[in-house]
Each structure stands twice: as C-alpha cells, then as structure tokens.
Design a protein around this motif. Sequence first.
Motif, PDB file in Angstrom:
ATOM      1  N   MET A   1       0.847  -1.182   0.000  1.00 45.06           N
ATOM      2  CA  MET A   1       0.000   0.000   0.000  1.00 45.06           C
ATOM      3  C   MET A   1       0.888   1.239   0.000  1.00 45.06           C
ATOM      4  N   ALA A   2       0.589   2.178  -0.834  1.00 42.88           N
ATOM      5  CA  ALA A   2       1.384   3.402  -0.953  1.00 42.88           C
ATOM      6  C   ALA A   2       1.027   4.371   0.162  1.00 42.88           C
ATOM      7  N   ASN A   3       2.014   5.090   0.612  1.00 41.29           N
ATOM      8  CA  ASN A   3       1.813   6.118   1.623  1.00 41.29           C
ATOM      9  C   ASN A   3       1.298   7.371   0.922  1.00 41.29           C
ATOM     10  N   SER A   4       0.117   7.796   1.273  1.00 40.61           N
ATOM     11  CA  SER A   4      -0.465   8.975   0.611  1.00 40.61           C
ATOM     12  C   SER A   4      -0.607  10.151   1.570  1.00 40.61           C
ATOM     13  N   ALA A   5       0.174  10.138   2.617  1.00 39.15           N
ATOM     14  CA  ALA A   5       0.107  11.227   3.591  1.00 39.15           C
ATOM     15  C   ALA A   5       0.747  12.489   3.022  1.00 39.15           C
ATOM     16  N   PHE A   6       0.257  13.597   3.488  1.00 38.26           N
ATOM     17  CA  PHE A   6       0.801  14.894   3.107  1.00 38.26           C
ATOM     18  C   PHE A   6       1.301  15.594   4.361  1.00 38.26           C
ATOM     19  N   THR A   7       2.322  16.387   4.226  1.00 36.20           N
ATOM     20  CA  THR A   7       2.736  17.261   5.323  1.00 36.20           C
ATOM     21  C   THR A   7       2.774  18.685   4.797  1.00 36.20           C
ATOM     22  N   PHE A   8       2.454  19.599   5.675  1.00 42.65           N
ATOM     23  CA  PHE A   8       2.424  21.005   5.321  1.00 42.65           C
ATOM     24  C   PHE A   8       3.426  21.745   6.193  1.00 42.65           C
ATOM     25  N   THR A   9       4.111  22.694   5.600  1.00 40.16           N
ATOM     26  CA  THR A   9       5.075  23.508   6.310  1.00 40.16           C
ATOM     27  C   THR A   9       4.685  24.971   6.136  1.00 40.16           C
ATOM     28  N   ILE A  10       4.658  25.688   7.242  1.00 40.22           N
ATOM     29  CA  ILE A  10       4.356  27.120   7.196  1.00 40.22           C
ATOM     30  C   ILE A  10       5.645  27.873   7.474  1.00 40.22           C
ATOM     31  N   LYS A  11       5.971  28.811   6.590  1.00 38.99           N
ATOM     32  CA  LYS A  11       7.166  29.626   6.742  1.00 38.99           C
ATOM     33  C   LYS A  11       6.762  31.087   6.777  1.00 38.99           C
ATOM     34  N   ARG A  12       7.463  31.866   7.572  1.00 37.97           N
ATOM     35  CA  ARG A  12       7.221  33.302   7.678  1.00 37.97           C
ATOM     36  C   ARG A  12       8.506  34.036   7.314  1.00 37.97           C
ATOM     37  N   THR A  13       8.358  35.050   6.476  1.00 39.51           N
ATOM     38  CA  THR A  13       9.496  35.848   6.049  1.00 39.51           C
ATOM     39  C   THR A  13       9.117  37.314   6.182  1.00 39.51           C
ATOM     40  N   ALA A  14       9.941  38.078   6.868  1.00 41.09           N
ATOM     41  CA  ALA A  14       9.677  39.515   7.013  1.00 41.09           C
ATOM     42  C   ALA A  14       9.790  40.179   5.645  1.00 41.09           C
ATOM     43  N   LEU A  15       8.804  40.995   5.325  1.00 41.00           N
ATOM     44  CA  LEU A  15       8.850  41.784   4.092  1.00 41.00           C
ATOM     45  C   LEU A  15       9.300  43.184   4.483  1.00 41.00           C
ATOM     46  N   ASP A  16      10.604  43.392   4.413  1.00 47.86           N
ATOM     47  CA  ASP A  16      11.189  44.681   4.735  1.00 47.86           C
ATOM     48  C   ASP A  16      12.238  44.996   3.680  1.00 47.86           C
ATOM     49  N   GLU A  17      13.033  46.014   3.901  1.00 47.60           N
ATOM     50  CA  GLU A  17      13.999  46.419   2.877  1.00 47.60           C
ATOM     51  C   GLU A  17      15.110  45.393   2.674  1.00 47.60           C
ATOM     52  N   ASN A  18      15.224  44.425   3.573  1.00 44.16           N
ATOM     53  CA  ASN A  18      16.239  43.380   3.443  1.00 44.16           C
ATOM     54  C   ASN A  18      15.693  42.087   2.838  1.00 44.16           C
ATOM     55  N   TYR A  19      14.429  42.093   2.441  1.00 37.44           N
ATOM     56  CA  TYR A  19      13.794  40.905   1.884  1.00 37.44           C
ATOM     57  C   TYR A  19      14.468  40.479   0.580  1.00 37.44           C
ATOM     58  N   VAL A  20      14.760  39.191   0.500  1.00 33.72           N
ATOM     59  CA  VAL A  20      15.286  38.587  -0.722  1.00 33.72           C
ATOM     60  C   VAL A  20      14.381  37.401  -1.035  1.00 33.72           C
ATOM     61  N   PRO A  21      13.763  37.383  -2.217  1.00 34.87           N
ATOM     62  CA  PRO A  21      12.852  36.280  -2.529  1.00 34.87           C
ATOM     63  C   PRO A  21      13.593  34.950  -2.640  1.00 34.87           C
ATOM     64  N   ALA A  22      12.916  33.886  -2.250  1.00 34.82           N
ATOM     65  CA  ALA A  22      13.483  32.543  -2.383  1.00 34.82           C
ATOM     66  C   ALA A  22      13.593  32.186  -3.860  1.00 34.82           C
ATOM     67  N   ASP A  23      14.450  31.247  -4.142  1.00 35.12           N
ATOM     68  CA  ASP A  23      14.655  30.826  -5.533  1.00 35.12           C
ATOM     69  C   ASP A  23      13.378  30.295  -6.172  1.00 35.12           C
ATOM     70  N   ASN A  24      12.501  29.679  -5.374  1.00 31.30           N
ATOM     71  CA  ASN A  24      11.282  29.099  -5.949  1.00 31.30           C
ATOM     72  C   ASN A  24      10.083  30.043  -5.903  1.00 31.30           C
ATOM     73  N   SER A  81       4.260  18.676   1.114  1.00 28.02           N
ATOM     74  CA  SER A  81       5.146  17.590   0.718  1.00 28.02           C
ATOM     75  C   SER A  81       4.321  16.318   0.627  1.00 28.02           C
ATOM     76  N   VAL A  82       4.478  15.600  -0.457  1.00 26.92           N
ATOM     77  CA  VAL A  82       3.820  14.309  -0.639  1.00 26.92           C
ATOM     78  C   VAL A  82       4.832  13.250  -0.226  1.00 26.92           C
ATOM     79  N   ALA A  83       4.391  12.230   0.455  1.00 21.86           N
ATOM     80  CA  ALA A  83       5.261  11.147   0.927  1.00 21.86           C
ATOM     81  C   ALA A  83       6.344  11.682   1.860  1.00 21.86           C
ATOM     82  N   PRO A  84       5.937  12.230   3.014  1.00 23.89           N
ATOM     83  CA  PRO A  84       6.920  12.762   3.951  1.00 23.89           C
ATOM     84  C   PRO A  84       7.882  11.673   4.412  1.00 23.89           C
TER      85      PRO A  84
END
Length: 106
Positions: A1-24, A81-84
Amino acid sequence: MANSAFTFTIKRTALDENYVPADNTRITTNFANLARGESRQENLRNTLRMIDNRFNSLAHWDNPRGDRYAVELQIVSVEMSVAPGEETDSFPLIEILQTTIVDGQT
C-alpha cells in the motif's frame, strides 16, 4: 500500500527592505519582483514607505503629523510535501501577507 500522507510547512518571512525572494518564488509575485535587481532595497523602501503613508493618511483623527503608525508585513508561505520522510521536494501552495499595525505613540 502506498503512503499517501501529506505534510504542510508554514514559513514566515519579514517583508522589509532586506527581503530577498526565495529561488522558488514565482516571478509573478509583485513583492518578489520589487526585491530583484540593482534597485531592490530602494524599491522595497519606497513601497513600504508608501504603505505607511497611505495607512497614516486614513488614520488622521489621532495622527496630525501623519507619522504615528507603521505597517509591518510578513509573507506567510505554505508548502506541501507528498510522501513525507522520503527524498521528495515540497512545493508552494499559497503565499499571503500578514499585516501588523505598529503604533509609534503607544
């Protein structure tokens, strides 16, 4: 049987003058576009000042100089994330802005 669990990650990034967007970060994200290029800090500074000025202009009844309040922004990103537990990459689901109003007087 395949693992069909999902995991979710919450990230917080300050939006200020030093903000640099992530590559994705999508190239259609307006704040990420402001934070790219040679004038990135100036662009962010000007945008954040414009947001503060606009908020202060609306809160004029107790703010005669128009500088009492500041708006702080955080980018809240949710990734899935699929298949943690396995060697799989997560992918972004949604990004929203969380606002905090800072009262410089109190």
